[in-house]
Write an enzyme that holds these catalytic residues in place. Structure first.
Site, PDB file in Angstrom:
ATOM      1  N   GLY A  75       0.444  -1.185   0.534  1.00 41.89           N
ATOM      2  CA  GLY A  75       0.073   0.191  -0.368  1.00 41.89           C
ATOM      3  C   GLY A  75       1.408   1.165   0.192  1.00 41.89           C
ATOM      4  O   GLY A  75       1.742   0.976   0.400  1.00 41.89           O
ATOM      5  N   CYS A 102       5.801  -6.099   1.933  1.00 42.61           N
ATOM      6  CA  CYS A 102       5.826  -4.670   1.566  1.00 42.61           C
ATOM      7  C   CYS A 102       5.113  -3.942   2.662  1.00 42.61           C
ATOM      8  O   CYS A 102       5.525  -4.290   3.966  1.00 42.61           O
ATOM      9  CB  CYS A 102       5.490  -4.366   0.045  1.00 42.61           C
ATOM     10  SG  CYS A 102       6.107  -2.704  -0.083  1.00 42.61           S
ATOM     11  N   TYR A 103       3.752  -3.051   2.154  1.00 38.74           N
ATOM     12  CA  TYR A 103       3.708  -2.775   3.480  1.00 38.74           C
ATOM     13  C   TYR A 103       3.046  -3.581   4.393  1.00 38.74           C
ATOM     14  O   TYR A 103       2.451  -2.779   5.769  1.00 38.74           O
ATOM     15  CB  TYR A 103       2.471  -1.689   2.796  1.00 38.74           C
ATOM     16  CG  TYR A 103       1.747  -0.834   4.003  1.00 38.74           C
ATOM     17  CD1 TYR A 103       2.061   0.105   4.836  1.00 38.74           C
ATOM     18  CD2 TYR A 103       0.796  -1.040   4.223  1.00 38.74           C
ATOM     19  CE1 TYR A 103       1.549   1.305   5.194  1.00 38.74           C
ATOM     20  CE2 TYR A 103      -0.297  -0.579   5.231  1.00 38.74           C
ATOM     21  CZ  TYR A 103       0.100   0.554   5.932  1.00 38.74           C
ATOM     22  OH  TYR A 103      -0.348   0.995   7.504  1.00 38.74           O
ATOM     23  N   HIS A 189       7.754  -7.693  -3.758  1.00 38.44           N
ATOM     24  CA  HIS A 189       6.333  -8.432  -4.327  1.00 38.44           C
ATOM     25  C   HIS A 189       6.586 -10.135  -5.208  1.00 38.44           C
ATOM     26  O   HIS A 189       7.194  -9.605  -5.984  1.00 38.44           O
ATOM     27  CB  HIS A 189       6.364  -7.607  -5.398  1.00 38.44           C
ATOM     28  CG  HIS A 189       5.195  -6.701  -4.638  1.00 38.44           C
ATOM     29  ND1 HIS A 189       4.267  -5.430  -4.296  1.00 38.44           N
ATOM     30  CD2 HIS A 189       6.391  -5.029  -4.006  1.00 38.44           C
ATOM     31  CE1 HIS A 189       4.074  -4.370  -3.321  1.00 38.44           C
ATOM     32  NE2 HIS A 189       5.215  -4.507  -3.852  1.00 38.44           N
ATOM     33  N   GLU A 191       4.141 -11.435  -6.213  1.00 38.77           N
ATOM     34  CA  GLU A 191       3.359 -11.886  -7.465  1.00 38.77           C
ATOM     35  C   GLU A 191       3.747 -10.479  -8.474  1.00 38.77           C
ATOM     36  O   GLU A 191       2.727 -11.574  -9.912  1.00 38.77           O
ATOM     37  CB  GLU A 191       1.461 -10.461  -6.237  1.00 38.77           C
ATOM     38  CG  GLU A 191       1.357  -9.121  -6.515  1.00 38.77           C
ATOM     39  CD  GLU A 191       2.332  -8.294  -5.176  1.00 38.77           C
ATOM     40  OE1 GLU A 191       3.441  -9.278  -4.969  1.00 38.77           O
ATOM     41  OE2 GLU A 191       2.321  -6.968  -5.344  1.00 38.77           O
ATOM     42  N   ASP A 247     -19.309 -13.090 -20.489  1.00 40.52           N
ATOM     43  CA  ASP A 247     -20.232 -12.544 -19.758  1.00 40.52           C
ATOM     44  C   ASP A 247     -21.306 -13.279 -19.317  1.00 40.52           C
ATOM     45  O   ASP A 247     -21.729 -13.613 -18.935  1.00 40.52           O
ATOM     46  CB  ASP A 247     -20.212 -11.535 -18.881  1.00 40.52           C
ATOM     47  CG  ASP A 247     -18.191 -10.623 -18.955  1.00 40.52           C
ATOM     48  OD1 ASP A 247     -17.548 -11.514 -19.124  1.00 40.52           O
ATOM     49  OD2 ASP A 247     -17.677  -9.772 -19.332  1.00 40.52           O
ATOM     50  N   SER A 248     -22.273 -12.809 -20.276  1.00 38.81           N
ATOM     51  CA  SER A 248     -24.285 -13.134 -20.360  1.00 38.81           C
ATOM     52  C   SER A 248     -23.626 -14.359 -20.974  1.00 38.81           C
ATOM     53  O   SER A 248     -24.431 -15.525 -20.368  1.00 38.81           O
ATOM     54  CB  SER A 248     -24.240 -12.559 -21.522  1.00 38.81           C
ATOM     55  OG  SER A 248     -24.556 -11.938 -22.259  1.00 38.81           O
ATOM     56  N   LYS A 389     -12.318 -12.098 -15.153  1.00 41.54           N
ATOM     57  CA  LYS A 389     -12.409 -12.427 -16.388  1.00 41.54           C
ATOM     58  C   LYS A 389     -11.350 -13.786 -17.681  1.00 41.54           C
ATOM     59  O   LYS A 389     -12.514 -14.572 -18.223  1.00 41.54           O
ATOM     60  CB  LYS A 389     -12.473 -11.130 -16.727  1.00 41.54           C
ATOM     61  CG  LYS A 389     -12.605 -11.560 -18.702  1.00 41.54           C
ATOM     62  CD  LYS A 389     -13.953 -10.612 -18.892  1.00 41.54           C
ATOM     63  CE  LYS A 389     -14.193 -10.545 -20.606  1.00 41.54           C
ATOM     64  NZ  LYS A 389     -15.606  -9.983 -20.788  1.00 41.54           N
TER      65      LYS A 389
END
Ligand code: XMP
Length: 533
Positions: A75, A102-103, A189, A191, A247-248, A389
Site C-alpha cells: 500500500g 511490503c507495506y 513483491h 506477485e 459474460d452473459s 475475466k
C-alpha cells in the site's frame, strides 16, 4: 408490465448468496496497493480461492469464507502516518498463517512490536536476496539466493518479539521475517512477473504454510455454483439478457445447467451486431444448449429510432432506451418472473464494495443494467460475481461454450452504431459488416485475435476519390482500429504486421462495394478513445 413476484432487491442490488465457493480460501487484506488484485489472481492461478477484503472487515464477515490464511497487501501509506491503515486484531489473534507483503510486512512488524523506519535509500526495482535461515517452508525448493522486485521506502530495523530475519539484501538485513506460528513478512513483491520465483514462493505459503489444497478449479466452481443457484432460485423463474458477449453467455449457460427451463434468455437483435453474430447466439443457445430463447427481432425499431441522428451520445441514449423497452416487452410476455441473471464480474464488485474507501485503487465502473425501470429491479442472480475475466473464460470452456464466444473480444453495447460516424442506415451497416468481417478473418487467420484487445473496422463519414479500372470512383473510407490493452482504460495502437494490414486493405477495397480507401488508426488512448464515437 412485467409481473414480479418476490421482493425487489433494494435499488437492484444483489443478495449476497451467489456462487461463492466456501471450501477454503485465503483472503487478501487490501491496503490500497495497485497489486492487490494481482495477488488475488496469482493465488487463484494456484487453484486456491481468494477474495480481497477491506482492512476494516470483521472476523464475522470473513469466517464464512473459511480462510486458511491471510495476506496483507502492499500500500502507499507509511505506518507512522496519521490514520495509516492497520490490520484488524483478528488477523493476529485467529492463529491463521499471515503473509505480509511490503507495506503489509511493515504493518505486521509495527502492530506486533517491531520497529519500522524510513530507509536511507528507497528501493525500487530489481534486488538480490539471500536466505539466512535454513529449512524454511517459505523457501522450500528455492535457491539460497534469488532475484526479486522491490518497491518500498520504509523497512524493518527490528523484528517483533518471536520473529527472526529469514533473508537479507544488500540494503536491508531483514527482507523476509517469520515466527514459528506461520506469520511471515516479505519486503518484496512475489506477485509481479519481475520476481521470477514469486509463484513458487506464494505456493509455499499457500500449500506449505497454510495447508491449502489446489481445489479452486473450473469444474469445482461449476458444481458448487449449480448447487447455490438452485438454493437461491428454488422453483422461481429467471430471465437473462444475452448480448453475444462472453459474460452473459457464461452466466446464462451456468444458470441453465442449474435450473434448466426455469431460465428464459432474451436476445434482442438491435440490427447493430457484427456479421454472423446473431445467428451464432441462436445456434449456441437454441440448438446446442436448448435453452428457452426469446429472439426479439427489433432491427426496424432501432433503426427507426436512430433515423437522422448523428450525435454519438444521442445514439447511445436511444439504443439504451430502446433496448429496455423491447426487453421489458418480451419479459412481460413471459409472465411472472422472480430473478434477473447478470454477468457481473469480480472487478466490478470490488469497486462497489470499496466505494468510499479512500485508500483503494479506483477501478473502472460499468453498469450493465443501469436504467432498468423500477418494476424490473428484480432479485439478481450473479453467478460470476466472484470471478476474474480469465476465470470466466475457463468456466465457459468447462460448460462447453464455443471458443468463438469464450474468447470474443469486447464489443460495445451500442454495437456498430458507434462505429458508423454520422447517421446509421441499413446500407452503411451492410458496408461496415462486410469490412469488419474481413478485418476479423485476417486477424484470426494470422493468429492475432487473442493477442489483440479489440480489432475492428470503422465506417468514416468521409468519401474519397479513387480509381477502379478506367473509372473514377467516389467511395467510402474505412478505418481499421486495433489496440492492445489490459483493461480498456488505456490502450496502445497495435503494431500489426504490414503484410496483414496490406491484405486487409486489398480485400476490403476489392470485396466491399463502394469502399475505395482503407486507413489505419495509429492513435493510442489517451488521447484517443478505443471507439471512434
Ligand atoms: P472507449 O471508446 O471509451 O472504450 O475507449 C473503452 C471500452 O468500452 C467499450 N465501449 C462501450 N461498451 N457501451 C459498452 O457496453 C458503450 O456505450 C461503450 N462505449 C465504449 C469499448 O468497446 C472499449 O472496449
Amino acid at each position: 408490465m412485467t409481473q414480479i413476484s418476490g421482493t425487489p432487491a433494494e435499488g437492484g442490488k444483489v443478495q449476497d448468496i451467489s456462487s461463492r465457493v466456501q471450501r477454503e480460501s485465503v483472503v487478501v487484506i487490501d491496503f490500497g496497493s495497485q497489486y492487490s488484485m494481482l495477488i488475488a489472481r496469482r493465488v487463484r492461478e494456484s487453484k486456491v480461492y481468494c477474495e480481497i477484503i477491506s482492512h476494516k472487515a470483521t472476523w464475522e464477515s470473513v469466517a464464512r469464507l473459511n480462510p486458511k490464511g491471510v495476506i496483507l497487501s502492499g500500500g502507499p501509506a507509511s505506518v507512522y502516518e496519521d490514520n495509516a491503515p492497520l490490520a484488524p486484531d483478528w488477523v493476529y489473534e485467529s492463529g491463521l498463517p499471515v503473509l505480509g507483503i511490503c507495506y503489509g510486512m511493515q504493518v505486521m512488524a509495527h502492530q506486533l512490536g517491531g520497529i519500522v523506519a524510513p530507509s536511507s535509500k528507497k528501493e525500487y526495482g530489481h534486488a538480490q536476496i539471500s536466505q539466512n535461515a535454513p529449512n524454511q517452508r517459505i523457501f522450500q525448493g528455492l535457491p539460497s539466493s534469488m532475484q526479486v522486485w522491490m518497491s518500498h521506502g520504509d523497512h524493518i530495523t527490528e523484528p517483533p518479539p518471536g520473529f527472526t530475519s529469514l533473508a537479507n539484501s544488500e540494503n536491508s538485513p531483514i527482507v523476509v521475517m517469520g515466527n514459528d506460528k506461520g506469520m511471515l513478512g516479505i519486503q518484496f513483491h512475489p506477485e509481479v512477473a519481475h520476481t521470477p520465483q514469486g509463484k513458487e514462493l506464494l505456493e509455499n505459503f499457500l500449500y506449505g504454510v497454510c495447508g491449502c489444497q489446489p481445489v479452486w478449479t473450473p469444474g469445482n466452481f461449476v458444481n458448487d455454483s449449480i448447487r447455490r443457484i438452485q438454493e437461491q432460485v428454488g422453483d422461481g423463474k429467471v430471465i437473462c439478457a444475452l448480448s453475444g458477449g462472453v459474460d452473459s453467455a457464461v452466466a446464462a449457460s451456468l444458470v441453465h445447467k442449474a435450473i434448466g427451463n426455469q431460465l428464459t434468455c432474451i436476445f434482442v437483435n438491435n440490427g447493430l451486431m457484427r456479421k454472423g453474430e446473431t445467428q451464432q447466439v441462436r445456434d449456441t443457445f437454441q440448438r446446442h444448449f436448448q435453452t428457452n430463447l426469446v429472439y426479439a427481432e427489433a432491427t426496424e425499431y432501432f433503426l427507426g429510432a436512430l433515423k437522422g441522428v448523428t450525435d454519438p451520445e444521442q445514439k447511445r441514449k436511444i439504443i439504451g432506451a430502446e433496448f429496455i423497452r423491447v426487453f421489458d416487452e418480451e419479459a412481460t410476455r413471459i409472465g411472472t418472473v422472480d430473478f434477473l441473471t447478470q454477468g457481473t464480474l469480480y472487478p466490478d464488485v470490488i469497486e462497489s464494495d470499496t466505494q468510499g474507501d479512500d485508500i483503494s485503487a479506483k477501478i473502472k465502473s460499468h453498469h450493465n443494467v443501469g436504467g432498468l425501470p423500477e418494476h424490473m429491479k428484480l432479485n439478481l442472480v450473479e453467478p460470476l460475481r466472484y470471478l476474474f475475466k480469465d476465470e470466466v473464460r475457463e468456466v465457459g470452456l468447462e460448460l462447453g461454450l464455443p471458443e468463438e464466444i469464450v474468447y470474443r473480444q469486447p464489443f460495445p453495447g451500442p454495437g456498430l452504431a458507434i462505429r458508423i460516424i454520422g447517421e446509421v442506415t441499413l446500407e452503411k451497416l451492410e458496408v461496415l459488416r462486410e469490412a469488419d468481417a474481413i478485418v476479423l478473418e485476417e486477424i484470426t487467420a494470422n493468429g492475432l485475435y487473442r493477442d489483440t484487445w479489440q480489432s475492428f473496422a470503422v465506417l468514416t463519414d468521409t468519401r474519397s476519390v479513387g480509381v477502379t479500372g478506367d473509372f473514377r470512383t467516389y467511395g467510402h473510407v474505412i478505418a481499421i482500429r486495433a489496440v492492445n490493452s489490459d483493461d480498456a482504460m488505456t490502450a496502445d495502437w497495435a503494431k500489426l504486421p504490414y503484410d496483414v494490414l496490406g491484405r486487409i486493405s486489398t480485400r476490403i477495397s476489392n470485396e466491399v462495394p463502394d469502399v475505395n480507401r482503407v486507413v489505419y488508426d495509429i492513435t493510442s488512448k489517451p488521447p484517443g478513445t478505443i471507439e471512434w464515437e
